[in-house]
Design an enzyme around this catalytic site. Structure first.
Site, PDB file in Angstrom:
ATOM      1  N   HIS A  18      -1.337  -5.702   1.429  1.00 33.53           N
ATOM      2  CA  HIS A  18      -2.565  -6.505   1.357  1.00 33.53           C
ATOM      3  C   HIS A  18      -2.309  -7.779   0.550  1.00 33.53           C
ATOM      4  CE1 HIS A  18      -5.736  -3.427   2.692  1.00 33.53           C
ATOM      5  NE2 HIS A  18      -6.091  -4.565   3.266  1.00 33.53           N
ATOM      6  N   GLU A  40       0.834  -1.200   0.000  1.00 35.31           N
ATOM      7  CA  GLU A  40       0.000   0.000   0.000  1.00 35.31           C
ATOM      8  C   GLU A  40       0.867   1.249   0.000  1.00 35.31           C
ATOM      9  OE1 GLU A  40      -3.089   0.031  -0.441  1.00 35.31           O
ATOM     10  OE2 GLU A  40      -3.681  -2.044  -0.030  1.00 35.31           O
ATOM     11  N   ARG A  59     -17.775  -0.449   6.199  1.00 31.59           N
ATOM     12  CA  ARG A  59     -18.938  -0.956   5.455  1.00 31.59           C
ATOM     13  C   ARG A  59     -19.583  -2.130   6.182  1.00 31.59           C
ATOM     14  NH1 ARG A  59     -19.507  -4.834   1.963  1.00 31.59           N
ATOM     15  NH2 ARG A  59     -17.303  -5.258   1.705  1.00 31.59           N
ATOM     16  N   CYS A 108      -7.755  -2.416   8.330  1.00 34.47           N
ATOM     17  CA  CYS A 108      -6.382  -2.426   7.801  1.00 34.47           C
ATOM     18  C   CYS A 108      -5.853  -1.000   7.633  1.00 34.47           C
ATOM     19  CB  CYS A 108      -6.318  -3.191   6.484  1.00 34.47           C
ATOM     20  SG  CYS A 108      -6.429  -4.975   6.727  1.00 34.47           S
TER      21      CYS A 108
HETATM   22  N1  PCA Z   1      -8.419  -7.159   6.141  1.00 39.11           N
HETATM   23  C1  PCA Z   1      -9.335  -6.111   6.520  1.00 39.11           C
HETATM   24  C2  PCA Z   1      -9.245  -6.031   8.018  1.00 39.11           C
HETATM   25  C3  PCA Z   1      -8.474  -7.221   8.460  1.00 39.11           C
HETATM   26  C4  PCA Z   1      -7.940  -7.812   7.238  1.00 39.11           C
HETATM   27  O1  PCA Z   1      -7.185  -8.798   7.181  1.00 39.11           O
HETATM   28  C5  PCA Z   1      -9.056  -4.807   5.802  1.00 39.11           C
HETATM   29  O2  PCA Z   1      -8.533  -4.843   4.670  1.00 39.11           O
HETATM   30  O3  PCA Z   1      -9.365  -3.739   6.332  1.00 39.11           O
END
Ligand code: PCA
Length: 224
Positions: free
Chosen positions: A176, A86, A96, A149
């Site tokens: 991610h 990111e 959401r 996240c």
């Molecule tokens: N993904 C979510 C929260 C925890 C995770 O593993 C997110 O992308 O916010």
């Protein structure tokens, strides 16, 4: 267990499962790489709750315990096709779906009065380059969303930015991950990546973040 050695630590923080998914690849990767050593540094894998606020308390505790030189937080982005470092964390919580404690903030700041955004201090372009060279699909992501996240990513970068000048700078950022194949099987047509590849990818992320001081200047933007 306490950290008795002087060798530097890398904190690798993954999330517990959330929503309807029984597993979260980010925690599976963090626990797989716990204890992995690279370039004299040791990875410490920790699990964060998928709960606004509590996740940052757990991150604070892990940072206080391990005093890492590098913090890489990872999370699941179901539906993504690639490992995605990111670029930017934004100062907003807008959920959401409820988190694992039923909290669902809407348009609340992560840290009141703090800057609108922070950039990752990981060398995200070099990371994408090295992931692709290792045969792993990867691209820069320009949004970490507005759920837990992004909350953790923003909270991490704010904490690292507040550290006193003169101290050892600590690098940090967020990556991610796609669904695991067994998760994607519940969403026909959805992309996935095997756990072994995701773990190899995070080894690559950490190795690059430990060695590349200045990011490479190559395009990694998006038209929309
Ligand atoms: N993904 C979510 C929260 C925890 C995770 O593993 C997110 O992308 O916010």
């Amino acid at each position: 267990m306490t950290d008795s050695s002087d060798s530097p630590n890398v904190l690798l923080a993954g999330f517990e499962p959330f929503d309807t998914d029984p597993v979260n690849p980010s925690w599976e990767v963090a626990r797989m790489l716990d204890g992995w050593q690279h370039g004299g540094a040791t990875v410490r894998g920790v699990q964060l709750p998928c709960v606004f606020g509590d996740a940052l308390e757990a991150l604070d505790a892990a940072i206080a315990r391990w005093r890492p030189v590098l913090v890489v937080c990872i999370g699941l982005a179901g539906g993504r096709t690639e490992i995605s470092p990111e670029r930017v964390a934004i100062n907003i919580d807008d959920a959401r779906i409820p988190d694992n404690a039923g909290r669902q903030p809407v348009d609340a700041p992560v840290v009141a009065g703090a800057p609108a955004a922070y950039f990752s201090t990981l060398p995200i372009k070099a990371i994408v380059r090295d992931l692709r060279a290792a045969g792993l699909p990867a691209s820069v992501s320009n949004t970490a969303g507005t759920f837990v996240c992004n909350h953790v990513f923003y909270g991490l970068m704010h904490r690292l930015a507040q550290r006193p000048a003169g101290g050892t700078p600590v690098r940090g950022g967020f990556v991610h991950l796609p669904w695991l194949p067994e998760q994607a099987a519940r969403h026909p047509g959805a992309p996935s990546m095997a756990l072994a590849s995701q773990a190899q990818g995070l080894q690559c992320v950490i190795a690059t973040a430990l060695t590349v001081q200045h990011d490479v200047r190559v395009t990694g933007g998006a038209l929309h």
